[in-house]
Design a protein around this motif. Structure first.
Motif, mmCIF file in Angstrom:
data_model
loop_
_atom_site.group_PDB
_atom_site.id
_atom_site.type_symbol
_atom_site.label_atom_id
_atom_site.label_comp_id
_atom_site.label_asym_id
_atom_site.label_seq_id
_atom_site.Cartn_x
_atom_site.Cartn_y
_atom_site.Cartn_z
ATOM 1 N N ALA A 115 0.841 -1.203 0.000
ATOM 2 C CA ALA A 115 0.000 0.000 0.000
ATOM 3 C C ALA A 115 0.873 1.249 0.000
ATOM 4 O O ALA A 115 2.018 1.231 0.435
ATOM 5 N N GLY A 116 0.297 2.346 -0.478
ATOM 6 C CA GLY A 116 1.098 3.555 -0.614
ATOM 7 C C GLY A 116 0.442 4.815 -0.106
ATOM 8 O O GLY A 116 0.695 5.893 -0.639
ATOM 9 N N ALA B 214 -8.244 -2.418 4.929
ATOM 10 C CA ALA B 214 -9.340 -1.550 4.506
ATOM 11 C C ALA B 214 -9.075 -0.069 4.770
ATOM 12 O O ALA B 214 -9.600 0.786 4.068
ATOM 13 N N ALA B 215 -8.274 0.269 5.762
ATOM 14 C CA ALA B 215 -8.054 1.674 6.097
ATOM 15 C C ALA B 215 -6.607 2.108 5.943
ATOM 16 O O ALA B 215 -6.248 3.218 6.341
ATOM 17 N N ALA B 216 -5.738 1.242 5.384
ATOM 18 C CA ALA B 216 -4.340 1.593 5.068
ATOM 19 C C ALA B 216 -3.587 2.141 6.274
ATOM 20 O O ALA B 216 -2.925 3.165 6.206
ATOM 21 N N LYS B 217 -3.665 1.439 7.390
ATOM 22 C CA LYS B 217 -3.019 1.913 8.617
ATOM 23 C C LYS B 217 -1.674 1.238 8.898
ATOM 24 O O LYS B 217 -0.886 1.736 9.691
ATOM 25 N N GLY B 218 -1.395 0.074 8.286
ATOM 26 C CA GLY B 218 -0.262 -0.730 8.705
ATOM 27 C C GLY B 218 1.078 -0.031 8.616
ATOM 28 O O GLY B 218 1.825 0.046 9.596
ATOM 29 N N ALA B 219 1.433 0.493 7.445
ATOM 30 C CA ALA B 219 2.730 1.139 7.275
ATOM 31 C C ALA B 219 2.840 2.389 8.130
ATOM 32 O O ALA B 219 3.920 2.727 8.646
ATOM 33 N N ASN B 220 1.731 3.099 8.299
ATOM 34 C CA ASN B 220 1.755 4.322 9.110
ATOM 35 C C ASN B 220 2.017 4.009 10.577
ATOM 36 O O ASN B 220 2.790 4.712 11.243
ATOM 37 N N THR C 57 -10.311 0.591 11.628
ATOM 38 C CA THR C 57 -10.199 -0.393 10.554
ATOM 39 C C THR C 57 -11.388 -1.347 10.566
ATOM 40 O O THR C 57 -11.938 -1.697 9.514
ATOM 41 N N GLY C 58 -11.807 -1.772 11.761
ATOM 42 C CA GLY C 58 -12.981 -2.633 11.862
ATOM 43 C C GLY C 58 -14.238 -1.934 11.381
ATOM 44 O O GLY C 58 -15.081 -2.519 10.683
ATOM 45 N N TRP C 59 -14.400 -0.655 11.744
ATOM 46 C CA TRP C 59 -15.557 0.123 11.293
ATOM 47 C C TRP C 59 -15.556 0.230 9.776
ATOM 48 O O TRP C 59 -16.592 0.039 9.120
ATOM 49 N N ALA D 113 -13.014 11.753 8.567
ATOM 50 C CA ALA D 113 -11.786 12.358 8.049
ATOM 51 C C ALA D 113 -10.656 12.293 9.061
ATOM 52 O O ALA D 113 -9.518 11.953 8.727
ATOM 53 N N GLU D 114 -10.961 12.621 10.314
ATOM 54 C CA GLU D 114 -9.914 12.634 11.331
ATOM 55 C C GLU D 114 -9.350 11.231 11.564
ATOM 56 O O GLU D 114 -8.140 11.053 11.707
ATOM 57 N N ASN D 115 -10.214 10.239 11.568
ATOM 58 C CA ASN D 115 -9.743 8.875 11.798
ATOM 59 C C ASN D 115 -9.136 8.242 10.555
ATOM 60 O O ASN D 115 -8.239 7.399 10.648
ATOM 61 N N TYR D 116 -9.597 8.649 9.387
ATOM 62 C CA TYR D 116 -9.109 8.097 8.129
ATOM 63 C C TYR D 116 -7.631 8.416 7.924
ATOM 64 O O TYR D 116 -6.870 7.579 7.433
ATOM 65 N N VAL D 117 -7.209 9.611 8.319
ATOM 66 C CA VAL D 117 -5.803 10.006 8.120
ATOM 67 C C VAL D 117 -4.971 9.886 9.377
ATOM 68 O O VAL D 117 -3.769 10.154 9.370
#
Length: 404
Positions: A56-57, A305-311, A354-356, A398-402
């Motif tokens: 993911a990027g 689903a929410a692209a959180k891993g690398a972050n 991510t679950g949501w 928005a706040e949780n997405y980023v």
């Protein structure tokens, strides 16, 4: 350990052994090297494979700030692109969220993970960093003492033993760090019951936004990577092989689920890569076991689903780097003592969103039929309707997405 398994070579001790050269391991290696800490990275893959491994990027604002803070973001700013819009497509129509102007006003940077890994690797090597490719870590020993060690298998098949003051396990969910944890370690696991077919297409993006399509036949996703390459996802029947469908059938299904008849056809091209992803997640508690500390996918796995891993991996690497620096240069272990608790707070928040997001995007898995599936479908429609109409809900998203 039998005599035939006894390591034939004993490597010179180092301050920190880093297992794994993904985002967590390479950020940590660069931070330690810059601070003058003697470290070595052990990576089971070849240098060529490491640089080409597509992931993911989407980099969150805090991730970019961390990379900037440590001089690790030149390539990102040179070749990455700021992105702050997502589009939802449903049977009831489509709508867009300019999430970069909502919530805290943060947006993503689109920069393929293999490019970030290449940047971090080249910078680490230019600074004189030591890394051993094609070297598989087999086990971590004596983590409860002051001189842990790691047995490895070298490219020629010979075994060796490395000793260190600390071992940073950044080698993923199947790596030696996890395999070496005490048996009473808590391992929390959740399977969302959803599988994705991930596709990398040699085709320009068809949307100027991240596209999430919710369809009765299952989820479809569109994520731009470069002007020439686009990543797509299809909700997939678990147990079906990745190559079960022809390219023509895959593109036809993507068109159907993404509403191409109403919103315009997708740009097609050769499929460069296919891969299956079961949307599962887990968390290890605690993340510190004596001199062994976990970061990245070794610490927790998130559904994509929410692209959180690398972050999360980059955030954990910065926290761990500062804690190791204090411990090795000043004898202050306060940061190491607090490391697990600090990171787990971020991990559980990322897991919750991510679950949501996973529940928002997917119809109920096939085994969940009957009244329960209709109930879940109703809940999903309600979530989408609220996200479409409620500014409060949009700001929260928005706040949780980023965020991490």
């Amino acid at each position: 350990m039998t005599e035939s398994q006894t390591p034939r070579a004993l490597r010179a001790p180092v301050d920190v052994l880093v297992l794994g050269a993904g985002p967590a391991g390479l950020v940590l290696g660069n931070l330690l090297l810059t601070a003058g800490i003697d470290c070595v990275i052990l990576e089971r893959a070849s240098r060529t494979h490491l640089r080409a491994r597509a992931r993911a990027g989407f980099l969150a604002p805090n991730t970019v700030r961390i990379l900037d803070r440590h001089g690790l973001a030149d390539g990102l700013h040179r070749s990455g692109a700021r992105h702050g819009t997502c589009e939802f497509r449903t049977p009831e129509g489509r709508f867009r969220l300019d999430y970069g102007a909502l919530g805290s006003g943060g947006a993503h940077h689109v920069y393929p993970q293999q490019n970030l890994v290449t940047d971090l690797l080249e910078l680490y090597l230019r600074r004189g960093g030591r890394i051993r490719f094609d070297t598989e870590a087999l086990a971590v020993h004596d983590a409860d003492g002051t001189r842990p060690s790691v047995t490895t298998r070298d490219p020629d098949g010979r075994r060796a033993r490395w000793t260190a003051r600390y071992v940073a396990g950044c080698d993923g969910r199947h790596g030696a760090a996890r395999r070496s944890l005490p048996p009473d370690t808590a391992r929390h696991h959740l399977d969302h019951g959803v599988t994705w077919l991930g596709l990398l297409a040699e085709a320009p993006p068809s949307l100027d936004a991240v596209g999430y399509a919710l369809h009765d036949r299952g989820f479809a996703g569109h994520m731009a990577r470069t002007p020439q390459v686009t990543r797509y996802y299809l909700q997939w029947q678990r147990g079906t092989a990745a190559d079960a469908w022809s390219e023509q059938r895959i593109w036809d299904e993507l068109d159907l689920r993404m509403g191409a008849a109403d919103h315009g056809p997708l740009h097609r091209g050769p499929l460069l890569e296919r891969g299956l992803f079961d949307l599962t997640c887990d968390v290890i508690e605690p993340l510190r076991h004596g001199s062994l500390l976990l970061a990245g996918d070794a610490a927790s796995l998130l559904a994509p689903a929410a692209a959180k891993g690398a972050n999360l991996a980059v955030l954990e690497a910065e926290i761990l780097g500062g804690a190791l620096l204090d411990a090795l240069t000043r004898g202050d272990t306060t940061g190491l003592d607090a490391y697990s608790e600090r990171c787990l707070e971020h991990i559980w928040r990322a897991q919750e969103f991510t679950g949501w997001m996973t529940r928002l995007l997917h119809s109920a898995p096939a085994p969940d039929s009957g009244a329960g599936s209709f109930f879940q479908a109703g809940l999903r429609r309600s979530r989408i309707a609220s996200l479409r109409t409620s500014r409060v809900h949009q700001d929260w998203f928005a706040e949780n997405y980023v965020g991490v």
